[in-house]
Design a protein around this motif. Structure first.
Motif, PDB file in Angstrom:
ATOM      1  N   ALA A  16       7.070  -0.980  -2.724  1.00  0.00           N
ATOM      2  CA  ALA A  16       8.050  -2.060  -2.551  1.00  0.00           C
ATOM      3  C   ALA A  16       7.405  -3.298  -1.936  1.00  0.00           C
ATOM      4  O   ALA A  16       7.707  -4.435  -2.335  1.00  0.00           O
ATOM      5  N   GLU A  17       6.516  -3.090  -0.979  1.00  0.00           N
ATOM      6  CA  GLU A  17       5.850  -4.207  -0.296  1.00  0.00           C
ATOM      7  C   GLU A  17       5.066  -5.066  -1.282  1.00  0.00           C
ATOM      8  O   GLU A  17       5.050  -6.301  -1.186  1.00  0.00           O
ATOM      9  N   TYR A  62       7.514  -7.126  -3.321  1.00  0.00           N
ATOM     10  CA  TYR A  62       8.067  -8.196  -2.478  1.00  0.00           C
ATOM     11  C   TYR A  62       7.076  -9.353  -2.343  1.00  0.00           C
ATOM     12  O   TYR A  62       7.444 -10.524  -2.514  1.00  0.00           O
ATOM     13  N   ASN A  76      12.899   0.695  -2.354  1.00  0.00           N
ATOM     14  CA  ASN A  76      13.361   0.809  -0.965  1.00  0.00           C
ATOM     15  C   ASN A  76      14.676   0.037  -0.827  1.00  0.00           C
ATOM     16  O   ASN A  76      14.673  -1.182  -0.672  1.00  0.00           O
ATOM     17  N   TYR A  96      15.277  -2.507   2.244  1.00  0.00           N
ATOM     18  CA  TYR A  96      14.229  -3.511   2.484  1.00  0.00           C
ATOM     19  C   TYR A  96      14.916  -4.848   2.784  1.00  0.00           C
ATOM     20  O   TYR A  96      15.187  -5.651   1.888  1.00  0.00           O
TER      21      TYR A  96
END
Length: 265
Positions: free
Chosen positions: A206-207, A210, A236, A239
């Protein structure tokens, strides 16, 4: 059964998370040989796993008193102190371990991570460099060292050490993402996008989505930004930063209903 065999059995119990069995056997050993440092050490490790830290500290101290030149006792004592958030004492104890075993890269690595928790980045970096000097292919040390420079906004040094990590493990996704962040810092957005995409090919985090979304946002490629924020939220669902970024992007594009819905989350 000999004492050495009992110690080996106690260690096996500990490794299998059979802590009570380990400690019962260690108490038997201590009754027979009251100065057996290894038995006290295993007792300490068991109490540390149980999070009974004060008792663990007492057993570590007794083990060290009976065998003061055993670096591994100091090292594990330091690990336990760190786990209990006794950061200053952990640093002092790692240093004692390093004095006894200066060529043990793991001691220097853990000392570095402990300095990092105190935001003492210069000492942290020196310890990572020492670990790398001992073990030149220490990939995690290169990555953590790069990350510490990135935390100081020193993207040039960070990039150098991310590249070192990648020279040993070309598919190291977090190092590829680190390279992307460095390129983004230099406003080399096409290169940043390239590295984020490479990172995602190796690990769908997810990071990464993003940060890739943020890069597309900065280059006004808003549809692609939205797509990657949404991907981050699929991975996520909690988030918060991705919700905020998605909401702000919709608001920027004039889609107020969608924008406020994500803000309200």
């Amino acid at each position: 059964m000999t004492t050495n065999s009992q110690l080996q059995q106690a260690l096996t119990h500990l490794q299998q998370n059979q802590i009570d069995a380990c400690q019962e056997l260690c108490r038997t050993i201590i009754q027979k040989t009251p100065n057996n440092a290894d038995a006290y050490h295993l007792m300490a490790l068991g109490y540390c796993q149980k999070k009974q830290y004060d008792t663990a500290f007492q057993y570590f101290q007794t083990a060290i008193k009976n065998q003061p030149n055993e670096a591994n006792f100091y090292y594990n004592f330091a690990n336990c102190l760190k786990q209990a958030n006794h950061t200053k004492e952990a640093i002092n104890t790692y240093q004692q371990a390093a004095n006894l075993a200066p060529n043990n890269e793991q001691i220097w690595f853990n000392l570095a991570t402990t300095y990092n928790t105190k935001n003492e980045l210069e000492q942290c970096q020196q310890c990572y460099l020492k670990a790398i000097e001992i073990k030149p292919d220490y990939i995690k040390a290169y990555y953590n060292l790069a990350q510490s420079y990135l935390d100081q906004d020193n993207a040039q040094q960070a990039q150098y050490f991310f590249q070192k990590a990648l020279s040993y493990q070309p598919g190291y996704a977090k190092a590829l993402s680190g390279m992307a962040l460095c390129e983004k810092h230099h406003e080399h957005f096409d290169h940043a996008i390239h590295y984020f995409k490479q990172a995602l090919r190796h690990e769908n985090l997810a990071e990464f989505h993003y940060n890739l979304g943020n890069t597309y946002h900065q280059t006004k490629q808003f549809d692609l930004a939205i797509s990657h924020y949404q991907q981050a939220l699929k991975i996520n669902g909690k988030y918060d930063l991705a919700y905020y970024a998605l909401g702000s992007t919709y608001l920027l594009l004039g889609n107020y209903q969608a924008g406020w819905n994500f803000y309200e989350y």
